[in-house]
Design an enzyme around this catalytic site. Structure first.
Site, short mmCIF file in Angstrom:
data_model
loop_
_atom_site.label_atom_id
_atom_site.label_comp_id
_atom_site.label_asym_id
_atom_site.label_seq_id
_atom_site.Cartn_x
_atom_site.Cartn_y
_atom_site.Cartn_z
CE1 TYR A 1 -6.46 3.74 4.18
CE2 TYR A 1 -7.57 1.71 3.53
CZ TYR A 1 -7.24 2.71 4.38
OH TYR A 1 -7.77 2.31 5.79
CG HIS B 1 -5.17 -4.23 -0.65
ND1 HIS B 1 -5.02 -4.96 -1.50
CD2 HIS B 1 -6.23 -3.29 -1.08
CE1 HIS B 1 -5.84 -4.92 -2.67
NE2 HIS B 1 -6.51 -3.80 -2.12
CG HIS C 1 -2.75 -2.05 -3.86
ND1 HIS C 1 -3.38 -1.95 -2.95
CD2 HIS C 1 -3.32 -1.62 -5.25
CE1 HIS C 1 -4.48 -1.42 -3.60
NE2 HIS C 1 -4.52 -1.12 -4.84
CD GLN D 1 -10.64 4.84 -11.94
OE1 GLN D 1 -9.58 4.91 -12.36
NE2 GLN D 1 -10.59 3.61 -11.39
CE LYS E 1 -12.17 -6.76 -5.53
NZ LYS E 1 -12.11 -5.55 -6.25
NE ARG F 1 -15.12 1.60 -4.17
CZ ARG F 1 -14.76 1.80 -5.36
NH1 ARG F 1 -14.11 0.72 -5.96
NH2 ARG F 1 -14.57 3.04 -6.09
#
Ligand code: PAF
Length: 281
Positions: free
Chosen positions: A29, A31, A34, A58, A146, A184
């Site tokens: 997913y 963004h 990445h 995890q 992050k 998220r």
């Protein structure tokens, strides 16, 4: 761009890639955060591999494994456009076949903050990252600031288990209003999306206080708390001013590099963010 699934296919494809090889481990997913890692890897490496694997080990039992966003066709199109050489998309059965029982546990640096709030999380991260490194054998591996504690845990893992690779930590990519990019963020409803800017506002307020000369750790934590309190949709889980080298909380005067970090629920969505003061990551 070659896309492979099994470990045998991966090993076969990896043999033909020139050195140095950069690896960007992801849960998909994708963004701009990445893609910034992919671009950093492209600049420094002769070939770039990306792994896409939503790692079940995890996630805690009450966490969002089942609804974690996924869009493989879109991810592959984005990676193709970046000129990635190899994409590895293993399945849970490939990574954790029946009878699987080997785990990697990083101790002290994994204990506070995210480790305290998400028991077992870093055991899952360290285990899957060790498996990705063993399978891909990259020369460099790229992670975002992050997830600062994750990056420190992986640096420790690489040093302690003598993986012959360099961990590269790249700056957090943000929306124009400061919200750190995260897969998220897609969970946030419009009003929550607006409220989510409070994380970066809290961090930058503490950073400004530090730059104005504030060195008391409690005061810096208090600056973040008081900004968070002004946002009714925010439920802080932790607010931290920790030593960047071991993630122990600073007590009294901050006399070295500090990681200012926080975890905050905005509605049902748990967000984390951080900045470093007095040093570099
Ligand atoms: O940061 C992530 O996306 C994941 O924790 C990682 C490093 C890919 C391991 O599953």
């Amino acid at each position: 761009m070659q896309t492979v699934t099994t470990i045998e296919e991966l090993r076969q494809a990896r043999q033909h890639l020139p050195a140095p090889l950069g690896l960007v481990p992801t849960m998909g997913y994708l963004h701009e955060g990445h893609l910034s890692l992919v671009r950093a890897a492209k600049r420094a490496c002769a070939a770039v591999a990306v792994s896409i694997f939503v790692n079940p080990t995890q996630f805690g039992p009450q966490e969002d494994l089942d609804r974690y966003p996924r869009d493989l066709p879109r991810d592959l199109a984005l990676l193709e456009a970046e000129g990635v050489d190899l994409v590895w998309t293993p399945t849970p059965q490939i990574m954790y076949p029946e009878g699987y029982q080997t785990w990697v546990t990083v101790e002290h640096i994994a204990a506070p903050l995210e480790g305290a709030m998400r028991p077992g999380h870093f055991r899952g991260v360290a285990t899957v990252v060790a498996k990705l490194f063993n399978a891909v054998q990259p020369d460099r591996a790229y992670f975002g600031q992050k997830d600062a504690q994750q990056a420190l845990v992986i640096r420790r893992l690489v040093a302690d288990l003598n993986f012959p690779l360099q961990v590269v930590v790249c700056p957090t990519v943000r929306e124009a209003d400061g919200l750190a990019l995260s897969s998220r963020n897609v969970y946030l409803k419009p009003q929550e999306r607006q409220a989510a800017t409070v994380l970066y506002r809290a961090l930058t307020a503490a950073q400004a206080a530090y730059q104005a000369g504030e060195r008391n750790a409690d005061q810096l934590r208090q600056v973040m708390q008081s900004v968070l309190q002004q946002e009714p949709l925010a439920r802080p889980q932790y607010v931290s001013c920790a030593k960047l080298d071991d993630l122990q909380e600073w007590q009294g005067e901050v006399s070295g590099a500090a990681l200012l970090s926080l975890a905050v629920f905005i509605g049902q969505t748990r967000l984390i963010d951080n900045v470093v003061v007095g040093g570099e990551f």
